[in-house]
Design a protein around this motif. Structure first.
Motif, short mmCIF file in Angstrom:
data_model
loop_
_atom_site.label_atom_id
_atom_site.label_comp_id
_atom_site.label_asym_id
_atom_site.label_seq_id
_atom_site.Cartn_x
_atom_site.Cartn_y
_atom_site.Cartn_z
N TYR A 9 0.83 -1.21 0.00
CA TYR A 9 0.00 0.00 0.00
C TYR A 9 0.87 1.26 0.00
N LYS B 1 3.99 1.59 -0.90
CA LYS B 1 4.72 1.71 -2.17
C LYS B 1 3.84 2.31 -3.25
N LYS B 2 2.58 1.93 -3.27
CA LYS B 2 1.66 2.46 -4.28
C LYS B 2 1.35 3.93 -4.05
N GLN B 3 1.42 4.39 -2.79
CA GLN B 3 1.11 5.78 -2.45
C GLN B 3 2.31 6.70 -2.65
N ASN C 193 4.02 7.08 -9.70
CA ASN C 193 4.95 7.01 -8.57
C ASN C 193 6.24 7.79 -8.83
#
Length: 157
Positions: free
Chosen positions: A46, A48-50, A79
């Motif tokens: 989560y 890493k995705k943000q 990202n």
């Protein structure tokens, strides 16, 4: 030369670039592999995705080699922020460097060796409160709004 990253309330680094090393794309990616990727790999899917990876437009940061390397590490698309080269008004790491410089040279202190200076930088870095780092990263939304209101002209923060 030094590198550091900040994410939320976390300081990653600083890392000293060995003397005589010119930061080309390959060296930059090696530096990230050593300093940033170990931290990044420990993060939840989560988080890493943000995460949005911000860097300036130095040639070693925007080369095809670096873009491919970042893509292979999961830092591409939404990202990876596209960023102007001279954006000290918005790049909160510049404010972190100012805090470090103020602490390292407090009282006009001067250093007689690069080793002593590096030790002082590391000490100052670990003593920066997480609340200070969080304040820097949390200021981004306000900085962006002020920049938009001033049509891209210099901001006060």
């Amino acid at each position: 030369m030094f590198w550091a990253g900040i994410v939320d309330d976390t300081l990653i680094g600083p890392v000293q670039v060995p003397e005589g090393i010119k930061i080309n794309s390959e060296k930059y990616c090696e530096l990230l592999e050593e300093a940033f990727i170990p931290w990044f790999e420990k993060q939840s899917v989560y988080r890493k995705k943000q995460l949005i990876f911000q860097q300036d437009n130095a040639s070693s940061h925007v080369s095809r080699y670096t873009k491919t390397w970042l893509y292979n590490k999961g830092l591409a698309g939404k990202n990876l922020m596209t960023w102007p080269a001279n954006s000290a008004d918005l790049n909160c790491i510049e404010n972190l460097w100012s805090i470090l410089k103020r602490d390292v040279y407090r009282g006009g202190h001067q250093y007689t060796s690069k080793i002593a200076l590096w030790e002082a930088i590391k000490t100052a870095a670990v003593n920066i409160p997480t609340s200070t780092i969080k304040k820097l990263t949390s200021s981004m939304d306000g900085r962006l709004m002020e920049l938009l209101q001033k049509d891209g002209k210099k901001i006060s923060k």
